[in-house]
Design a protein around this motif. Structure first.
Motif, PDB file in Angstrom:
ATOM      1  N   GLY A  77       0.809  -1.218   0.000  1.00 35.49           N
ATOM      2  CA  GLY A  77       0.000   0.000   0.000  1.00 35.49           C
ATOM      3  C   GLY A  77       0.836   1.259   0.000  1.00 35.49           C
ATOM      4  N   THR A  78       1.947   1.244   0.768  1.00 34.26           N
ATOM      5  CA  THR A  78       2.816   2.422   0.830  1.00 34.26           C
ATOM      6  C   THR A  78       3.381   2.754  -0.542  1.00 34.26           C
ATOM      7  N   PHE A  79       3.839   1.730  -1.256  1.00 35.68           N
ATOM      8  CA  PHE A  79       4.465   1.968  -2.554  1.00 35.68           C
ATOM      9  C   PHE A  79       3.473   1.943  -3.713  1.00 35.68           C
ATOM     10  N   GLY A  80       2.258   1.416  -3.472  1.00 35.79           N
ATOM     11  CA  GLY A  80       1.299   1.307  -4.558  1.00 35.79           C
ATOM     12  C   GLY A  80       0.157   2.292  -4.538  1.00 35.79           C
ATOM     13  N   PHE A  81      -0.227   2.779  -3.345  1.00 35.55           N
ATOM     14  CA  PHE A  81      -1.398   3.638  -3.252  1.00 35.55           C
ATOM     15  C   PHE A  81      -1.102   5.009  -2.638  1.00 35.55           C
ATOM     16  N   LYS A  82       0.162   5.280  -2.340  1.00 39.02           N
ATOM     17  CA  LYS A  82       0.538   6.581  -1.797  1.00 39.02           C
ATOM     18  C   LYS A  82       1.558   7.227  -2.723  1.00 39.02           C
ATOM     19  N   SER A  83       1.590   8.552  -2.707  1.00 36.06           N
ATOM     20  CA  SER A  83       2.481   9.284  -3.609  1.00 36.06           C
ATOM     21  C   SER A  83       3.728   9.769  -2.887  1.00 36.06           C
ATOM     22  N   GLY A  84       4.873   9.662  -3.557  1.00 37.57           N
ATOM     23  CA  GLY A  84       6.117  10.196  -3.016  1.00 37.57           C
ATOM     24  C   GLY A  84       6.111  11.706  -2.942  1.00 37.57           C
ATOM     25  N   ARG A  85       5.119  12.343  -3.546  1.00 34.73           N
ATOM     26  CA  ARG A  85       4.976  13.794  -3.421  1.00 34.73           C
ATOM     27  C   ARG A  85       4.425  14.173  -2.048  1.00 34.73           C
ATOM     28  N   ASP A  86       3.805  13.192  -1.379  1.00 33.47           N
ATOM     29  CA  ASP A  86       3.175  13.455  -0.079  1.00 33.47           C
ATOM     30  C   ASP A  86       3.947  12.872   1.093  1.00 33.47           C
ATOM     31  N   ILE A  87       4.620  11.740   0.887  1.00 33.82           N
ATOM     32  CA  ILE A  87       5.333  11.078   1.981  1.00 33.82           C
ATOM     33  C   ILE A  87       6.698  10.595   1.499  1.00 33.82           C
ATOM     34  N   ASP A  88       7.581  10.302   2.454  1.00 34.17           N
ATOM     35  CA  ASP A  88       8.852   9.653   2.162  1.00 34.17           C
ATOM     36  C   ASP A  88       8.626   8.154   2.291  1.00 34.17           C
ATOM     37  N   LYS A  89       8.497   7.466   1.175  1.00 33.65           N
ATOM     38  CA  LYS A  89       8.180   6.042   1.203  1.00 33.65           C
ATOM     39  C   LYS A  89       9.299   5.204   1.813  1.00 33.65           C
ATOM     40  N   PHE A  90      10.515   5.702   1.777  1.00 34.81           N
ATOM     41  CA  PHE A  90      11.650   4.929   2.271  1.00 34.81           C
ATOM     42  C   PHE A  90      11.929   5.169   3.754  1.00 34.81           C
ATOM     43  N   ALA A  91      11.133   6.020   4.391  1.00 34.09           N
ATOM     44  CA  ALA A  91      11.361   6.327   5.803  1.00 34.09           C
ATOM     45  C   ALA A  91      11.071   5.134   6.701  1.00 34.09           C
ATOM     46  N   SER A  92      10.210   4.217   6.240  1.00 34.01           N
ATOM     47  CA  SER A  92       9.778   3.107   7.105  1.00 34.01           C
ATOM     48  C   SER A  92      10.223   1.742   6.593  1.00 34.01           C
ATOM     49  N   VAL A  93      11.167   1.695   5.629  1.00 34.25           N
ATOM     50  CA  VAL A  93      11.617   0.408   5.101  1.00 34.25           C
ATOM     51  C   VAL A  93      13.131   0.304   5.162  1.00 34.25           C
ATOM     52  N   ASN A  94      13.615  -0.927   5.154  1.00 31.75           N
ATOM     53  CA  ASN A  94      15.050  -1.167   5.070  1.00 31.75           C
ATOM     54  C   ASN A  94      15.465  -1.157   3.598  1.00 31.75           C
ATOM     55  N   TYR A  95      16.498  -0.395   3.299  1.00 29.51           N
ATOM     56  CA  TYR A  95      16.959  -0.333   1.912  1.00 29.51           C
ATOM     57  C   TYR A  95      18.459  -0.075   1.872  1.00 29.51           C
ATOM     58  N   THR A  96      19.057  -0.395   0.730  1.00 24.98           N
ATOM     59  CA  THR A  96      20.449  -0.075   0.471  1.00 24.98           C
ATOM     60  C   THR A  96      20.509   0.677  -0.850  1.00 24.98           C
ATOM     61  N   THR A  97      21.662   1.232  -1.154  1.00 25.57           N
ATOM     62  CA  THR A  97      21.838   1.970  -2.404  1.00 25.57           C
ATOM     63  C   THR A  97      22.667   1.144  -3.371  1.00 25.57           C
ATOM     64  N   GLY A  98      22.196   1.019  -4.595  1.00 25.43           N
ATOM     65  CA  GLY A  98      22.894   0.238  -5.598  1.00 25.43           C
ATOM     66  C   GLY A  98      24.031   1.011  -6.239  1.00 25.43           C
ATOM     67  N   ILE A  99      24.705   0.378  -7.204  1.00 22.67           N
ATOM     68  CA  ILE A  99      25.862   1.005  -7.835  1.00 22.67           C
ATOM     69  C   ILE A  99      25.474   2.193  -8.706  1.00 22.67           C
ATOM     70  N   THR A 100      24.204   2.271  -9.097  1.00 22.11           N
ATOM     71  CA  THR A 100      23.735   3.417  -9.877  1.00 22.11           C
ATOM     72  C   THR A 100      23.253   4.551  -8.981  1.00 22.11           C
ATOM     73  N   GLY A 101      23.167   4.282  -7.681  1.00 20.30           N
ATOM     74  CA  GLY A 101      22.632   5.270  -6.752  1.00 20.30           C
ATOM     75  C   GLY A 101      21.163   5.084  -6.463  1.00 20.30           C
ATOM     76  N   ALA A 102      20.500   4.197  -7.196  1.00 23.28           N
ATOM     77  CA  ALA A 102      19.079   3.935  -6.971  1.00 23.28           C
ATOM     78  C   ALA A 102      18.894   3.040  -5.748  1.00 23.28           C
ATOM     79  N   PRO A 103      17.795   3.240  -4.999  1.00 23.68           N
ATOM     80  CA  PRO A 103      17.576   2.455  -3.775  1.00 23.68           C
ATOM     81  C   PRO A 103      17.042   1.053  -4.061  1.00 23.68           C
ATOM     82  N   ILE A 104      17.393   0.124  -3.176  1.00 23.53           N
ATOM     83  CA  ILE A 104      16.946  -1.264  -3.281  1.00 23.53           C
ATOM     84  C   ILE A 104      16.184  -1.604  -2.001  1.00 23.53           C
ATOM     85  N   VAL A 105      14.902  -1.893  -2.117  1.00 23.56           N
ATOM     86  CA  VAL A 105      14.097  -2.268  -0.951  1.00 23.56           C
ATOM     87  C   VAL A 105      14.472  -3.677  -0.525  1.00 23.56           C
TER      88      VAL A 105
END
Length: 240
Positions: A77-105
């Motif tokens: 629901g966080t990633f499918g029904f909410k907008s990143g314009r309104d919330i920080d979707k990555f604030a509540s999940v574990n993630y790392t940064t890939g070699i391109t700089g893009a996040p990996i959930v």
């Protein structure tokens, strides 16, 4: 044309993520396809109105986090029904940064793929991005979630901006039978008292009226006043 024929196509369920400078964003998608094996390339279709679309265009990179069957509806629901314009979707999940700089959930993820965009095709409402895979890893041996599992077992719904969204015609029977299920008017989640909401501490056989006052939709976070009683179709009634 019977659009239900499109529902017979097989899909998975993924979180597609990217970045724009220091900002991160991601969204749920099911239209990830391997295009070639040498070199390994993948494609993904993203709605042009979505924030993730802007980030992929800006950075030229994206990651695919393959969700497991155990992924909770709240994550979807966080990633499918909410907008990143309104919330920080990555604030509540574990993630790392890939070699391109893009996040990996990393939460509820069985594997990830990271790709650099080398081409794209703009369609009427979506852009299909083609990316060469530059990194990939298996993270868990759990079963990947299919789109059919998400709908049939999880009871999930399809957001209107999804590439595979098909609006169903409204059906109102002449005399609607009584039901105890309630539907979220924001995302379409159905609360069924027979199953409750075990992920959030609500046991089976809990009527909607007996839910805690602070209970919210496990998919989109909507309050209880955004729910309406379900109106079953005649076919659904016969099956009960």
């Amino acid at each position: 044309m019977d659009k239900k024929a499109l529902h017979t196509l097989s899909y998975g369920l993924y979180i597609v993520s990217s970045r724009k400078n220091d900002a991160l964003n991601g969204q749920i998608a099911n239209t990830v396809v391997q295009a070639t094996s040498r070199p390994p390339t993948i494609s993904v279709s993203i709605n042009t109105e979505n924030l993730t679309h802007d980030y992929i265009e800006e950075s030229g990179a994206f990651t695919i986090s393959v969700l497991s069957v155990e992924a909770p509806l709240k994550l979807i629901g966080t990633f499918g029904f909410k907008s990143g314009r309104d919330i920080d979707k990555f604030a509540s999940v574990n993630y790392t940064t890939g070699i391109t700089g893009a996040p990996i959930v990393r939460d509820s993820t069985v594997a990830y793929l990271e790709a650099k965009v080398f081409d794209s095709v703009h369609l009427s409402t979506h852009t299909v991005f083609f990316g060469e895979v530059v990194a990939a890893e298996i993270l868990d041996d759990k079963e990947p979630m299919t789109y059919a599992f998400y709908h049939d077992v999880k009871g999930g719904k399809t957001p209107p901006k999804a590439a595979t969204y098909n609006e169903e015609p409204s059906k109102t029977p002449a005399a609607a039978p009584e039901t105890s299920r309630y539907v979220c008017t924001i995302c379409g989640y159905i609360y069924d008292p027979e199953t409750g909401d075990p992920d959030n501490g609500v046991p089976a056989d809990t009527p909607f009226e007996a839910l805690p006052a602070d209970w919210t939709c496990p998919v989109c976070g909507a309050a209880m006043d955004k729910f309406v009683k379900e109106v079953p179709t005649p076919n659904e009634t016969k099956g009960k």
